[in-house]
Motif scaffolding. Structure first.
Motif, PDB file in Angstrom:
ATOM      1  N   SER A 194       6.374 -22.270 -16.350  1.00 45.05           N
ATOM      2  CA  SER A 194       7.099 -23.171 -15.821  1.00 45.05           C
ATOM      3  C   SER A 194       7.391 -24.668 -16.566  1.00 45.05           C
ATOM      4  N   ALA A 195       6.305 -25.148 -16.859  1.00 47.00           N
ATOM      5  CA  ALA A 195       6.187 -26.607 -17.554  1.00 47.00           C
ATOM      6  C   ALA A 195       6.767 -26.504 -18.771  1.00 47.00           C
ATOM      7  N   LEU A 196       6.539 -25.485 -19.531  1.00 51.75           N
ATOM      8  CA  LEU A 196       6.861 -25.364 -20.958  1.00 51.75           C
ATOM      9  C   LEU A 196       8.216 -24.384 -21.144  1.00 51.75           C
ATOM     10  N   ASP A 197       8.441 -23.760 -20.289  1.00 54.67           N
ATOM     11  CA  ASP A 197       9.858 -22.787 -20.497  1.00 54.67           C
ATOM     12  C   ASP A 197       9.427 -21.825 -21.501  1.00 54.67           C
ATOM     13  N   MET A 198       8.279 -21.325 -21.031  1.00 54.93           N
ATOM     14  CA  MET A 198       7.914 -20.168 -21.834  1.00 54.93           C
ATOM     15  C   MET A 198       7.900 -18.801 -21.086  1.00 54.93           C
ATOM     16  N   GLU A 199       9.213 -18.327 -20.639  1.00 56.34           N
ATOM     17  CA  GLU A 199       9.564 -17.336 -19.840  1.00 56.34           C
ATOM     18  C   GLU A 199       9.247 -16.013 -20.848  1.00 56.34           C
ATOM     19  N   GLY A 200       8.518 -14.922 -20.074  1.00 60.75           N
ATOM     20  CA  GLY A 200       8.049 -14.004 -20.902  1.00 60.75           C
ATOM     21  C   GLY A 200       6.782 -13.781 -21.643  1.00 60.75           C
ATOM     22  N   GLN A 201       6.238 -14.835 -21.507  1.00 61.72           N
ATOM     23  CA  GLN A 201       4.792 -15.127 -22.377  1.00 61.72           C
ATOM     24  C   GLN A 201       3.804 -15.396 -21.320  1.00 61.72           C
ATOM     25  N   GLN A 202       3.701 -14.898 -20.148  1.00 59.56           N
ATOM     26  CA  GLN A 202       2.782 -15.100 -19.191  1.00 59.56           C
ATOM     27  C   GLN A 202       1.398 -14.427 -19.401  1.00 59.56           C
ATOM     28  N   LEU A 203       1.711 -13.231 -19.714  1.00 61.34           N
ATOM     29  CA  LEU A 203       0.449 -12.630 -19.976  1.00 61.34           C
ATOM     30  C   LEU A 203      -0.278 -12.766 -21.347  1.00 61.34           C
ATOM     31  N   LEU A 204       0.427 -13.625 -22.261  1.00 63.92           N
ATOM     32  CA  LEU A 204      -0.350 -13.993 -23.517  1.00 63.92           C
ATOM     33  C   LEU A 204      -1.090 -15.274 -23.262  1.00 63.92           C
ATOM     34  N   ILE A 205      -0.473 -16.070 -22.269  1.00 66.51           N
ATOM     35  CA  ILE A 205      -1.203 -17.323 -21.719  1.00 66.51           C
ATOM     36  C   ILE A 205      -2.432 -16.853 -20.783  1.00 66.51           C
ATOM     37  N   ALA A 206      -2.216 -15.725 -20.062  1.00 69.55           N
ATOM     38  CA  ALA A 206      -3.136 -15.649 -19.203  1.00 69.55           C
ATOM     39  C   ALA A 206      -4.308 -15.019 -19.731  1.00 69.55           C
ATOM     40  N   TYR A 207      -4.083 -14.509 -20.651  1.00 70.45           N
ATOM     41  CA  TYR A 207      -5.516 -13.921 -21.205  1.00 70.45           C
ATOM     42  C   TYR A 207      -6.531 -14.964 -21.675  1.00 70.45           C
ATOM     43  N   PRO A 208      -6.299 -15.702 -22.562  1.00 69.81           N
ATOM     44  CA  PRO A 208      -7.180 -16.939 -22.851  1.00 69.81           C
ATOM     45  C   PRO A 208      -7.775 -17.665 -21.655  1.00 69.81           C
ATOM     46  N   CYS A 209      -6.759 -17.853 -20.537  1.00 70.06           N
ATOM     47  CA  CYS A 209      -7.181 -18.610 -19.433  1.00 70.06           C
ATOM     48  C   CYS A 209      -8.048 -17.762 -18.544  1.00 70.06           C
ATOM     49  N   ALA A 210      -8.019 -16.384 -18.688  1.00 70.87           N
ATOM     50  CA  ALA A 210      -9.019 -15.317 -17.970  1.00 70.87           C
ATOM     51  C   ALA A 210     -10.249 -15.715 -18.786  1.00 70.87           C
ATOM     52  N   LEU A 211     -10.350 -15.557 -20.029  1.00 68.26           N
ATOM     53  CA  LEU A 211     -11.905 -15.746 -20.908  1.00 68.26           C
ATOM     54  C   LEU A 211     -12.426 -16.969 -20.502  1.00 68.26           C
ATOM     55  N   LEU A 212     -11.619 -18.053 -20.270  1.00 66.35           N
ATOM     56  CA  LEU A 212     -12.163 -19.431 -19.865  1.00 66.35           C
ATOM     57  C   LEU A 212     -12.865 -19.392 -18.680  1.00 66.35           C
ATOM     58  N   TYR A 213     -12.105 -18.995 -17.499  1.00 61.05           N
ATOM     59  CA  TYR A 213     -12.538 -18.782 -16.138  1.00 61.05           C
ATOM     60  C   TYR A 213     -13.593 -17.685 -15.929  1.00 61.05           C
ATOM     61  N   GLY A 214     -13.545 -16.918 -17.141  1.00 60.10           N
ATOM     62  CA  GLY A 214     -14.677 -15.700 -17.106  1.00 60.10           C
ATOM     63  C   GLY A 214     -16.017 -16.253 -17.229  1.00 60.10           C
ATOM     64  N   LEU A 215     -16.092 -17.497 -18.067  1.00 61.97           N
ATOM     65  CA  LEU A 215     -17.275 -18.112 -18.348  1.00 61.97           C
ATOM     66  C   LEU A 215     -17.647 -18.808 -17.077  1.00 61.97           C
ATOM     67  N   PHE A 216     -16.942 -19.364 -16.352  1.00 61.56           N
ATOM     68  CA  PHE A 216     -17.300 -20.147 -15.218  1.00 61.56           C
ATOM     69  C   PHE A 216     -17.829 -19.137 -13.959  1.00 61.56           C
ATOM     70  N   ALA A 217     -17.444 -17.839 -13.970  1.00 65.29           N
ATOM     71  CA  ALA A 217     -17.576 -16.882 -13.044  1.00 65.29           C
ATOM     72  C   ALA A 217     -19.072 -16.558 -13.549  1.00 65.29           C
ATOM     73  N   LEU A 218     -19.394 -16.257 -14.732  1.00 66.71           N
ATOM     74  CA  LEU A 218     -20.526 -15.751 -15.076  1.00 66.71           C
ATOM     75  C   LEU A 218     -21.672 -16.937 -14.553  1.00 66.71           C
ATOM     76  N   LEU A 219     -21.286 -18.119 -14.887  1.00 64.80           N
ATOM     77  CA  LEU A 219     -22.407 -19.206 -14.327  1.00 64.80           C
ATOM     78  C   LEU A 219     -22.402 -19.062 -12.898  1.00 64.80           C
ATOM     79  N   THR A 220     -21.436 -18.892 -12.178  1.00 63.64           N
ATOM     80  CA  THR A 220     -21.537 -18.566 -10.566  1.00 63.64           C
ATOM     81  C   THR A 220     -22.198 -17.368 -10.063  1.00 63.64           C
ATOM     82  N   VAL A 221     -21.990 -16.376 -10.782  1.00 63.27           N
ATOM     83  CA  VAL A 221     -22.769 -15.035 -10.465  1.00 63.27           C
ATOM     84  C   VAL A 221     -24.218 -14.972 -10.966  1.00 63.27           C
ATOM     85  N   PHE A 222     -24.365 -15.393 -12.003  1.00 64.26           N
ATOM     86  CA  PHE A 222     -25.796 -15.365 -12.783  1.00 64.26           C
ATOM     87  C   PHE A 222     -26.559 -16.459 -12.725  1.00 64.26           C
TER      88      PHE A 222
END
Length: 222
Positions: A194-222
């Motif tokens: 929405s901020a960068l006018d990148m319509e149609g590329q949400q999945l491409l941006i969501a994947y690296p974001c998921a990798l980053l937040y997955g690291l925080f989830a590992l800290l939380t769970v384990f």
């Protein structure tokens, strides 16, 4: 001695009256007005300068609580459309608060992970910043990337708060962690497109974001 008696009345006689005293006071006031500020009298009331209410708002401190509230609602409601004008503002008050809250909840769960939280946040923001500048035609600042990723860390704070009361090392904890990772990455990618006018590329941006937040989830769970 008779001469001294005749001299005394003439010696103490004076033409200085009360009128002369009032005139001298007025002259001193006049000189005070010319050469400097006059000392206020006891019966004078002090005058206070009027300060407009808009000068007393939180914007003077560099903190816009309305933007913080709008961004928080956007993260908590993934289906709510993101306002690109608000997300372009570099605001680090909320992200710092959420990072401290994440570290505090992990500490309550018996995990001292403040260094990992800050380190992963800095390195992750740097990686997403480089990736967005390569994918987007418009340039994005590092502060904007850190602000968006920090606000989208709020669902992870909810997960770490749950870890205080019960263990997440199990099927239920794994499912909750996956849901929180998807929540964080979806909210972050929605704000970025929405901020960068990148319509149609949400999945491409969501994947690296998921990798980053997955690291925080590992800290939380384990």
């Amino acid at each position: 001695m008779s001469n001294l008696g005749e001299f005394d009345p003439d010696f103490y006689q004076s033409n200085y009256t009360i009128d002369n005293q009032e005139q001298s006071c007025n002259d001193s006031d006049a000189y005070g007005n010319v050469y400097g500020a006059r000392i206020p009298q006891a019966n004078e009331q002090p005058q206070f300068a009027f300060v407009p209410p808009e000068m007393l708002t939180s914007s003077e401190l560099g903190i816009n609580f309305d933007h913080i509230w709008q961004k928080t609602l956007t993260v908590l409601n993934p289906l709510k459309p993101a306002d690109g004008s608000i997300m372009n503002a570099t605001d680090l008050a909320g992200p710092i608060l959420f990072c401290v809250a994440l570290g505090a909840t992990l500490l309550l769960a018996g995990k001292v992970q403040f260094g990992y939280v800050y380190g992963l946040s800095a390195i992750g923001c740097l990686g997403i910043y480089a990736l967005l500048n390569l994918m987007s035609s418009s340039q994005v600042s590092y502060g904007c990337v850190a602000s968006v990723l920090g606000y989208c860390l709020l669902p992870m704070v909810i997960l770490s708060s749950c870890a205080v009361f019960f263990s997440l090392q199990g099927t239920t904890g794994t499912v909750c962690a996956l849901v929180i990772i998807g929540w964080c990455s979806f909210s972050a990618s929605k704000i970025f497109i929405s901020a960068l006018d990148m319509e149609g590329q949400q999945l491409l941006i969501a994947y690296p974001c998921a990798l980053l937040y997955g690291l925080f989830a590992l800290l939380t769970v384990f």
